[in-house]
Enzyme design. Structure first.
Site, PDB file in Angstrom:
ATOM      1  N   ALA A 133     -26.570   5.799  -8.056  1.00  0.00           N
ATOM      2  CA  ALA A 133     -26.657   6.461  -6.739  1.00  0.00           C
ATOM      3  C   ALA A 133     -27.471   7.744  -6.806  1.00  0.00           C
ATOM      4  O   ALA A 133     -28.320   8.005  -5.938  1.00  0.00           O
ATOM      5  CB  ALA A 133     -25.252   6.750  -6.236  1.00  0.00           C
ATOM      6  N   HIS A 169      -8.695   7.416   1.601  1.00  0.00           N
ATOM      7  CA  HIS A 169      -7.579   7.419   0.658  1.00  0.00           C
ATOM      8  C   HIS A 169      -7.034   8.815   0.393  1.00  0.00           C
ATOM      9  O   HIS A 169      -6.320   9.024  -0.580  1.00  0.00           O
ATOM     10  CB  HIS A 169      -7.997   6.736  -0.650  1.00  0.00           C
ATOM     11  CG  HIS A 169      -8.347   5.296  -0.443  1.00  0.00           C
ATOM     12  ND1 HIS A 169      -9.217   4.619  -1.263  1.00  0.00           N
ATOM     13  CD2 HIS A 169      -7.967   4.410   0.511  1.00  0.00           C
ATOM     14  CE1 HIS A 169      -9.331   3.369  -0.841  1.00  0.00           C
ATOM     15  NE2 HIS A 169      -8.595   3.222   0.246  1.00  0.00           N
ATOM     16  N   THR A 221     -19.247   1.118  -5.181  1.00  0.00           N
ATOM     17  CA  THR A 221     -17.881   0.597  -5.136  1.00  0.00           C
ATOM     18  C   THR A 221     -17.853  -0.847  -5.617  1.00  0.00           C
ATOM     19  O   THR A 221     -18.771  -1.611  -5.367  1.00  0.00           O
ATOM     20  CB  THR A 221     -17.263   0.702  -3.726  1.00  0.00           C
ATOM     21  OG1 THR A 221     -15.944   0.157  -3.746  1.00  0.00           O
ATOM     22  CG2 THR A 221     -18.084  -0.035  -2.679  1.00  0.00           C
ATOM     23  N   CYS A 226       8.372  21.451  -0.925  1.00  0.00           N
ATOM     24  CA  CYS A 226       7.831  21.787   0.407  1.00  0.00           C
ATOM     25  C   CYS A 226       8.516  23.053   0.935  1.00  0.00           C
ATOM     26  O   CYS A 226       9.747  23.175   0.898  1.00  0.00           O
ATOM     27  CB  CYS A 226       8.093  20.614   1.353  1.00  0.00           C
ATOM     28  SG  CYS A 226       7.644  20.972   3.059  1.00  0.00           S
ATOM     29  N   ARG A 264      -6.383  14.790 -13.383  1.00  0.00           N
ATOM     30  CA  ARG A 264      -7.536  14.313 -12.636  1.00  0.00           C
ATOM     31  C   ARG A 264      -8.117  15.437 -11.792  1.00  0.00           C
ATOM     32  O   ARG A 264      -9.341  15.620 -11.709  1.00  0.00           O
ATOM     33  CB  ARG A 264      -7.141  13.126 -11.759  1.00  0.00           C
ATOM     34  CG  ARG A 264      -6.979  11.835 -12.541  1.00  0.00           C
ATOM     35  CD  ARG A 264      -6.562  10.685 -11.652  1.00  0.00           C
ATOM     36  NE  ARG A 264      -7.508  10.444 -10.586  1.00  0.00           N
ATOM     37  CZ  ARG A 264      -7.223   9.671  -9.528  1.00  0.00           C
ATOM     38  NH1 ARG A 264      -6.034   9.109  -9.408  1.00  0.00           N
ATOM     39  NH2 ARG A 264      -8.121   9.470  -8.598  1.00  0.00           N
TER      40      ARG A 264
HETATM   41  C1  BV8 Z   1      -2.741  -1.352   2.229  1.00  0.00           C
HETATM   42  C2  BV8 Z   1      -6.224   6.655  -4.087  1.00  0.00           C
HETATM   43  C3  BV8 Z   1      -1.346  -2.219   3.898  1.00  0.00           C
HETATM   44  C4  BV8 Z   1      -5.396   6.641  -5.337  1.00  0.00           C
HETATM   45  C5  BV8 Z   1      -6.790   4.345  -3.914  1.00  0.00           C
HETATM   46  C6  BV8 Z   1       0.259  -6.056  -2.900  1.00  0.00           C
HETATM   47  C7  BV8 Z   1       1.096  -5.098  -2.357  1.00  0.00           C
HETATM   48  C8  BV8 Z   1       0.622  -4.115  -1.513  1.00  0.00           C
HETATM   49  C9  BV8 Z   1      -0.709  -4.076  -1.194  1.00  0.00           C
HETATM   50  C10 BV8 Z   1      -1.530  -5.008  -1.766  1.00  0.00           C
HETATM   51  C11 BV8 Z   1      -1.077  -6.009  -2.592  1.00  0.00           C
HETATM   52  N1  BV8 Z   1      -2.145  -6.764  -2.967  1.00  0.00           N
HETATM   53  C12 BV8 Z   1      -3.269  -6.270  -2.406  1.00  0.00           C
HETATM   54  C13 BV8 Z   1      -2.904  -5.231  -1.674  1.00  0.00           C
HETATM   55  C14 BV8 Z   1      -3.755  -4.407  -0.929  1.00  0.00           C
HETATM   56  C15 BV8 Z   1      -4.148  -3.242  -1.841  1.00  0.00           C
HETATM   57  C16 BV8 Z   1      -5.355  -3.673  -2.658  1.00  0.00           C
HETATM   58  O1  BV8 Z   1      -6.428  -3.799  -2.117  1.00  0.00           O
HETATM   59  N2  BV8 Z   1      -5.141  -3.916  -3.959  1.00  0.00           N
HETATM   60  C17 BV8 Z   1      -6.245  -4.354  -4.810  1.00  0.00           C
HETATM   61  C18 BV8 Z   1      -5.973  -3.898  -6.231  1.00  0.00           C
HETATM   62  C19 BV8 Z   1      -6.369  -5.860  -4.696  1.00  0.00           C
HETATM   63  N3  BV8 Z   1      -4.498  -2.165  -0.944  1.00  0.00           N
HETATM   64  C20 BV8 Z   1      -3.565  -1.269  -0.618  1.00  0.00           C
HETATM   65  O2  BV8 Z   1      -2.450  -1.216  -1.083  1.00  0.00           O
HETATM   66  C21 BV8 Z   1      -4.002  -0.305   0.475  1.00  0.00           C
HETATM   67  N4  BV8 Z   1      -2.993  -0.270   1.488  1.00  0.00           N
HETATM   68  O3  BV8 Z   1      -3.295  -2.409   2.074  1.00  0.00           O
HETATM   69  O4  BV8 Z   1      -1.781  -1.096   3.190  1.00  0.00           O
HETATM   70  C22 BV8 Z   1      -0.244  -2.823   3.085  1.00  0.00           C
HETATM   71  C23 BV8 Z   1       0.867  -2.062   2.820  1.00  0.00           C
HETATM   72  C24 BV8 Z   1       1.923  -2.655   2.130  1.00  0.00           C
HETATM   73  C25 BV8 Z   1       1.837  -3.995   1.715  1.00  0.00           C
HETATM   74  C26 BV8 Z   1       0.667  -4.739   1.960  1.00  0.00           C
HETATM   75  C27 BV8 Z   1      -0.377  -4.138   2.640  1.00  0.00           C
HETATM   76  C28 BV8 Z   1      -4.138   1.090  -0.096  1.00  0.00           C
HETATM   77  C29 BV8 Z   1      -5.268   1.080  -1.101  1.00  0.00           C
HETATM   78  C30 BV8 Z   1      -5.586   2.521  -1.487  1.00  0.00           C
HETATM   79  C31 BV8 Z   1      -5.249   2.722  -2.939  1.00  0.00           C
HETATM   80  N5  BV8 Z   1      -5.666   4.082  -3.318  1.00  0.00           N
HETATM   81  N6  BV8 Z   1      -7.176   5.597  -4.175  1.00  0.00           N
HETATM   82  C32 BV8 Z   1      -6.022   7.501  -6.396  1.00  0.00           C
HETATM   83  O5  BV8 Z   1      -7.252   7.708  -6.375  1.00  0.00           O
HETATM   84  O6  BV8 Z   1      -5.249   7.929  -7.274  1.00  0.00           O
HETATM   85  S1  BV8 Z   1      -7.817   3.112  -4.329  1.00  0.00           S
HETATM   86  C33 BV8 Z   1      -8.817   3.667  -5.552  1.00  0.00           C
HETATM   87  O7  BV8 Z   1      -9.283   2.521  -6.225  1.00  0.00           O
HETATM   88  C34 BV8 Z   1     -10.057   4.328  -5.056  1.00  0.00           C
HETATM   89  O8  BV8 Z   1      -9.823   5.175  -3.981  1.00  0.00           O
HETATM   90  C35 BV8 Z   1     -10.957   3.189  -4.728  1.00  0.00           C
HETATM   91  O9  BV8 Z   1     -10.727   2.747  -3.433  1.00  0.00           O
HETATM   92  C36 BV8 Z   1     -10.484   2.147  -5.684  1.00  0.00           C
HETATM   93  C37 BV8 Z   1     -11.487   2.071  -6.800  1.00  0.00           C
HETATM   94  O10 BV8 Z   1     -12.557   1.379  -6.271  1.00  0.00           O
HETATM   95  P1  BV8 Z   1     -14.045   1.911  -6.429  1.00  0.00           P
HETATM   96  O11 BV8 Z   1     -14.200   3.175  -5.689  1.00  0.00           O
HETATM   97  O12 BV8 Z   1     -14.899   0.778  -6.055  1.00  0.00           O
HETATM   98  O13 BV8 Z   1     -14.201   2.255  -7.948  1.00  0.00           O
HETATM   99  P2  BV8 Z   1     -14.338   1.217  -9.140  1.00  0.00           P
HETATM  100  O14 BV8 Z   1     -14.097   1.987 -10.372  1.00  0.00           O
HETATM  101  O15 BV8 Z   1     -13.538  -0.005  -8.832  1.00  0.00           O
HETATM  102  O16 BV8 Z   1     -15.873   0.769  -9.088  1.00  0.00           O
HETATM  103  C38 BV8 Z   1     -16.884   1.713  -9.340  1.00  0.00           C
HETATM  104  C39 BV8 Z   1     -18.176   1.086  -8.895  1.00  0.00           C
HETATM  105  O17 BV8 Z   1     -19.215   2.046  -9.051  1.00  0.00           O
HETATM  106  C40 BV8 Z   1     -18.586  -0.128  -9.698  1.00  0.00           C
HETATM  107  O18 BV8 Z   1     -19.075  -1.130  -8.823  1.00  0.00           O
HETATM  108  C41 BV8 Z   1     -19.730   0.382 -10.577  1.00  0.00           C
HETATM  109  O19 BV8 Z   1     -20.703  -0.621 -10.837  1.00  0.00           O
HETATM  110  C42 BV8 Z   1     -20.309   1.447  -9.690  1.00  0.00           C
HETATM  111  N7  BV8 Z   1     -21.021   2.530 -10.373  1.00  0.00           N
HETATM  112  C43 BV8 Z   1     -20.785   3.037 -11.602  1.00  0.00           C
HETATM  113  N8  BV8 Z   1     -21.654   4.067 -11.825  1.00  0.00           N
HETATM  114  C44 BV8 Z   1     -22.410   4.204 -10.707  1.00  0.00           C
HETATM  115  C45 BV8 Z   1     -22.004   3.232  -9.779  1.00  0.00           C
HETATM  116  N9  BV8 Z   1     -22.567   3.104  -8.558  1.00  0.00           N
HETATM  117  C46 BV8 Z   1     -23.569   3.954  -8.254  1.00  0.00           C
HETATM  118  N10 BV8 Z   1     -24.020   4.924  -9.087  1.00  0.00           N
HETATM  119  C47 BV8 Z   1     -23.460   5.074 -10.311  1.00  0.00           C
HETATM  120  N11 BV8 Z   1     -23.913   6.031 -11.146  1.00  0.00           N
END
Ligand code: BV8
Length: 241
Positions: free
Chosen positions: A227, A118, A185, A144, A69
């Site tokens: 965007a 993130h 997003t 490290c 990546r």
């Molecule tokens: C947390 C780094 C407290 C990694 C990322 C069970 C256990 C533990 C936690 C959870 C659980 N269930 C739910 C959770 C919470 C979880 C969560 O939200 N899960 C989701 C799946 C439901 N969150 C977490 O775990 C967070 N921590 O809550 O801590 C905690 C702790 C322990 C236990 C409970 C709670 C941490 C979340 C961070 C994860 N890391 N990134 C890496 O990159 O390798 S997230 C990663 O995915 C990205 O950073 C981003 O945030 C996400 C992807 O989302 P988008 O950016 O929106 O991208 P996506 O592809 O989805 O969408 C693209 C969009 O662009 C679309 O809408 C499309 O239409 C649009 N698009 C396309 N082309 C264009 C466009 N827009 C404009 N112009 C264009 N040309």
């Protein structure tokens, strides 16, 4: 053109907060999380690879994925969306850029003080939070220099807590904003996904920019489009003085 007058919510007097997701980097050629992965990685799901469990189970595999990546990011460039958002930093009375992206393209386009919720794919760290740049060339296992622990990306994985200082800064910025703009997003991943609803509840003006109408249903204003195309048009329509 937009179905509303952008100056009502975006003019130089406004305090503006922007949240970006993977869609802002799509026009730089970086696949979003919704896009199917390519080649060898096609059979893997980011939500299973981007976890501490995956790293514990097979650290080499996870590091290979991030190396793949990161190489894609290193061969990509900021697109007009990144440059426009960097320009906005100079033009609004108050402006904060929050990103979920780890590719560093906002900084590369000139944005400063970006709140990277993130983390950043260009930084490695150990479990004791000692930070390192990627060694060039990178060879697994990189350790490290301080504590000899295995290095991992300085990225927040699913199930990991975010940096609480960054999270507090995001929330404070939205609290003090006039207008909250959400670009590229899917609004699936928390806590970022909760920001739009929170802004709405605080009575902020909200705008979503996304080619997928489903992503914008909740916002006060929605602009359907990419965007990299919408942002330059939007900037052109705003009275900046
Ligand atoms: C947390 C780094 C407290 C990694 C990322 C069970 C256990 C533990 C936690 C959870 C659980 N269930 C739910 C959770 C919470 C979880 C969560 O939200 N899960 C989701 C799946 C439901 N969150 C977490 O775990 C967070 N921590 O809550 O801590 C905690 C702790 C322990 C236990 C409970 C709670 C941490 C979340 C961070 C994860 N890391 N990134 C890496 O990159 O390798 S997230 C990663 O995915 C990205 O950073 C981003 O945030 C996400 C992807 O989302 P988008 O950016 O929106 O991208 P996506 O592809 O989805 O969408 C693209 C969009 O662009 C679309 O809408 C499309 O239409 C649009 N698009 C396309 N082309 C264009 C466009 N827009 C404009 N112009 C264009 N040309």
């Amino acid at each position: 053109m937009f179905g509303f007058n952008p100056n009502d919510i975006l003019n130089a007097t406004k305090k503006v907060v922007v949240l970006t997701g993977a869609g802002v980097s799509a026009e730089s050629g970086i696949p979003t999380f919704r896009d199917p992965m390519e080649g060898y990685w096609a059979e893997f799901d980011p939500e299973t690879l981007a976890t501490p469990q995956a790293f514990r189970k097979d650290p080499r595999l996870v590091m290979e994925w991030y190396q793949w990546r990161r190489n894609k990011v290193l061969s990509s460039a900021p697109n007009p969306a990144h440059f426009e958002l960097a320009e906005w930093q100079k033009r609004f009375r108050s402006y904060t850029l929050i990103t979920q992206n780890v590719d560093g393209l906002h900084e590369k386009a000139g944005s400063r003080h970006v709140l990277e919720m993130h983390g950043n794919i260009h930084r490695l760290r150990c479990q004791n939070m000692h930070y390192h740049a990627w060694p060039e060339p990178y060879e697994y296992p990189a350790k490290c220099h301080v504590c000899s622990k295995l290095l991992r990306p300085d990225i927040v994985w699913f199930g990991e807590n975010l940096d609480l200082k960054i999270l507090a800064a995001c929330r404070a910025a939205i609290l003090g904003a006039d207008t909250f703009v959400v670009i590229g997003t899917s609004g699936i991943v928390y806590p970022a996904a909760g920001f739009l609803d929170a802004a709405q509840k605080m009575g902020k003006a909200t705008l979503v920019i996304n080619p997928d109408p489903g992503s914008g249903a909740q916002a006060q204003y929605f602009i359907k489009g990419k965007a990299g195309e919408v942002l330059p048009q939007l900037s052109h329509a705003i009275d900046w003085d």
